[in-house]
Design a protein around this motif. Structure first.
Motif, PDB file in Angstrom:
ATOM      1  N   GLY A  57      -8.031  -0.154  32.994  1.00 43.90           N
ATOM      2  CA  GLY A  57      -7.813  -0.862  31.609  1.00 43.90           C
ATOM      3  C   GLY A  57      -8.721   0.236  30.719  1.00 43.90           C
ATOM      4  N   LEU A 117     -10.484  -5.906  27.548  1.00 40.06           N
ATOM      5  CA  LEU A 117      -9.106  -5.503  26.650  1.00 40.06           C
ATOM      6  C   LEU A 117      -9.442  -5.963  25.170  1.00 40.06           C
ATOM      7  N   ASP A 135      -1.401  -5.101  28.345  1.00 44.69           N
ATOM      8  CA  ASP A 135      -2.588  -5.225  27.678  1.00 44.69           C
ATOM      9  C   ASP A 135      -2.576  -5.847  26.309  1.00 44.69           C
TER      10      ASP A 135
END
Length: 482
Positions: A411, A287, A464
Motif C-alpha cells: 500500500g 491508506l 485504495d
C-alpha cells in the motif's frame, strides 16, 4: 465502532483543518512583520526547553486514554502528578535560563525562556482534562478548543508584532494559546480534581507513561538536534530561515497527523484482541493518511519555491531547498505513523522505546553529517534518515505483534508512486509558469488532480481510493446526522 471512529475522525479533521488554516494565516502574517532573528531566538529556546513538555506529560495522557478502566480517584491523582511536574519544570527553567543563554552565546534568550516557563504549569494542568475528553471521544469539544486557542493567540501575536515587539510577539502568542486552551478544556470537561486519593492505584499507569515518556524524549532529542545544531553552529539568522521551512511543512504535517491518534488510539485499544479487525483498521488508516497527506506533500516537494514565495514572501526564498527535503522526510514519516498507533494500542511502549533509540541515533548521525553543507544539508540528512526509518518500522513491529506487513508495504509503495507523480507535476508547474509564483502554485494544485487521475487508471490504486472515499462518506454522513 467503525462509524464512531469515522464520525470522530470527521469532527477531529474538520477542527484540525481550521487550526491549520489559522496556523497558515499566522505564518503568512507574522513572517511579513518579523525577521529571521526573531524566529531564531524563539526556536533556540524551544529546541532545548521543549523537552520539558514531554517530561511534564510523562506519557500519562496516553496512559489515561489507553487504560481499560479509569476511576475518578486515578484521574485526580494523574492531574496532580502532571500539575506538579509542570510546576517543577517551570521553576527549573526560571533558574536555568541564564545557562541557556550562555549555551547559545545569546543574552536575549534569558528573558524569553523565563517568560515561556509558565507554559509548563498551564499545560500540566490541562493534560488530564484533554485526556478525559479523548477517552470519552468528545471530539467536538476537543476540536473547538484546539481551534479557538490558536485563533486567540494569533490575534495577540499580530497585535504585538504591529506594535514592534519582535520576538515578544511570538512569546505572547505562545502564552495566550496555553491560557485559552486550559480554560476551554477545563470548561468542557466539567469535573474538578479533588485532593489526591491514596486508595486509587496509579503504578501501572506510571509504568506505561514512563516507557512512553522515555521514547518521546528520545524522539524529541532526535527531532530537535537539527535546530540545536544550527543555532550553535550558524546562529539565530540561519536558524530562523530553517525554522520557517520546518514550521511550514513539518509542524503543519504533524498537526494534521496528531488528531488521527486521538481517534485511532481509543478505537484500536478496544480491538486489540480482534486481530482481523485490528489489522483492517491499521491498513485503512495508512491508506487514508497516505492518499491525502503523503500525496499532498508530494506537491510541496515539487513546487517548493512558489509555496515559499506565496506563504512567506520573497525574502524567505532561501528556505525553499529546506522545504523540499523536509517534504520528502514528512512523506516517509507519515507512512510509518500507523506503527505508532499499534505500539500504543497494544501497550508496547517498551518496544517503542527500543525502536526509537535506534532511529534517534540514525537521525542524529544524518543531521550532523548533513550540517557540513549548511541548513539545506541538515534537511537532506533528515530526509535520508526518514527513508530508512519507514521500512525499519514495519520490520521491527511485525516481529513483535501481529501486523499486516505485506499489505502495508504494498500500500505504501502505491501511495509513493502517486505522490511521485504529484511531485513531478508540481515541479513541471514551476517551469511552465515561470515568473508567476501564484500561477505556478495554481498549476501545481492542478497537477495534484492529474496524480489522482493517473491513480484511478490503476486497479489496485483505484481500490485504495474507493476505500478512502468510503471512510470520507461515512464520516460526513455521521457528522451530518449529529
Amino acid at each position: 465502532m467503525g462509524a464512531r471512529a469515522a464520525r470522530g475522525g470527521a469532527v477531529t479533521m474538520a477542527g484540525q483543518v481550521g487550526r491549520i488554516g489559522v496556523q497558515v494565516l499566522s505564518v503568512v502574517l507574522l513572517a511579513r512583520l518579523l525577521d529571521p532573528h526573531d524566529y531564531g531566538l524563539l526556536a533556540m529556546v524551544v529546541a532545548v526547553i521543549g523537552i520539558g513538555e514531554i517530561l511534564r506529560d510523562f506519557g500519562l495522557s496516553s496512559a489515561a486514554v489507553q487504560a481499560p478502566e479509569l476511576s475518578r480517584g486515578q484521574r485526580t491523582n494523574l492531574f496532580w502528578i502532571n500539575t506538579g511536574l509542570g510546576a517543577a519544570l517551570a521553576l527549573a527553567v526560571l533558574l536555568c535560563a541564564p545557562l541557556l543563554a550562555t549555551l547559545y552565546d545569546e543574552p536575549e534568550v534569558t528573558p524569553v525562556a523565563r517568560a515561556l516557563a509558565v507554559t509548563f504549569l498551564l499545560n500540566g494542568m490541562a493534560t488530564q482534562f484533554r485526556a478525559d475528553l479523548v477517552r470519552r471521544m468528545r471530539f467536538t469539544a476537543l476540536a473547538t478548543s484546539d481551534l479557538s486557542a490558536p485563533a486567540a493567540a494569533l490575534g495577540v501575536g499580530v497585535g504585538l508584532a504591529l506594535a514592534g515587539q519582535g520576538t515578544w510577539a511570538l512569546v505572547g502568542q505562545q502564552l495566550t494559546q496555553a491560557v485559552v486552551l486550559l480554560v476551554m478544556l477545563a470548561s468542557w470537561g466539567r469535573w474538578l480534581p479533588g485532593l489526591p486519593d491514596r486508595t486509587a492505584p496509579v503504578r501501572d499507569l506510571l509504568r506505561f507513561g514512563r516507557n512512553l515518556a522515555a521514547t518521546q524524549v528520545l524522539g524529541y532529542v532526535a527531532n530537535n538536534a537539527d535546530s540545536f545544531l544550527i543555532g550553535r553552529r550558524f546562529g539565530a539568522g540561519d536558524l530562523g530561515l530553517y525554522n520557517r521551512g520546518y514550521h511550514l511543512l513539518t509542524t503543519t504535517l504533524g498537526q494534521l497527523r496528531a488528531p488521527t491518534t486521538t481517534v485511532a488510539l481509543p478505537v484500536l485499544s478496544r480491538l486489540s484482541d480482534d486481530t482481523e479487525r485490528f489489522s483492517h483498521y491499521v491498513r485503512l488508516g495508512q491508506l487514508t493518511l497516505g492518499y491525502t497527506l503523503v500525496v499532498g506533500v508530494g506537491v510541496v516537494a515539487g513546487a517548493a519555491e512558489p509555496v515559499v514565495h506565496v506563504a512567506l514572501g520573497e525574502q524567505w526564498l532561501e528556505t525553499a531547498p529546506v522545504l523540499r527535503f523536509l517534504a520528502i522526510a514528512g512523506a516517509m514519516q507519515t507512512l510509518a505513523y500507523v506503527g505508532f498507533w499499534v505500539y500504543l494500542a497494544r501497550g508496547l511502549t517498551g518496544e517503542l522505546f527500543r525502536y526509537s533509540t535506534v532511529t534517534a541515533v540514525l537521525k542524529i548521525v544524518c543531521v550532523v553529517a548533513g550540517s557540513t553543507f549548511g541548513i539545506t544539508g541538515v534537511a537532506a540528512g533528515i530526509a535520508i534518515a526518514a527513508s530508512f526509518e519507514w521500512p525499519l518500522s514495519i520490520w521491527w513491529l511485525s516481529r513483535r505483534t501481529p501486523l499486516p506487513a505485506r499489505a502495508l508495504v504494498l500500500g505504501a509503495l502505491r501511495i509513493l508512486a502517486i505522490a511521485s507523480v504529484a511531485a513531478a507535476a508540481g515541479y513541471a508547474a514551476t517551469v511552465v509558469a515561470d515568473g508567476s509564483p501564484v500561477g505556478q502554485l495554481a498549476l501545481a494544485l492542478l497537477g495534484l488532480g492529474v496524480a489522482y487521475a493517473v491513480g484511478l487508471a490503476v486497479p489496485p490504486v483505484r481500490r485504495d481510493l474507493r476505500a478512502v472515499l468510503a471512510v470520507a462518506r461515512t464520516a460526513l454522513a455521521r457528522g451530518s446526522a449529529r
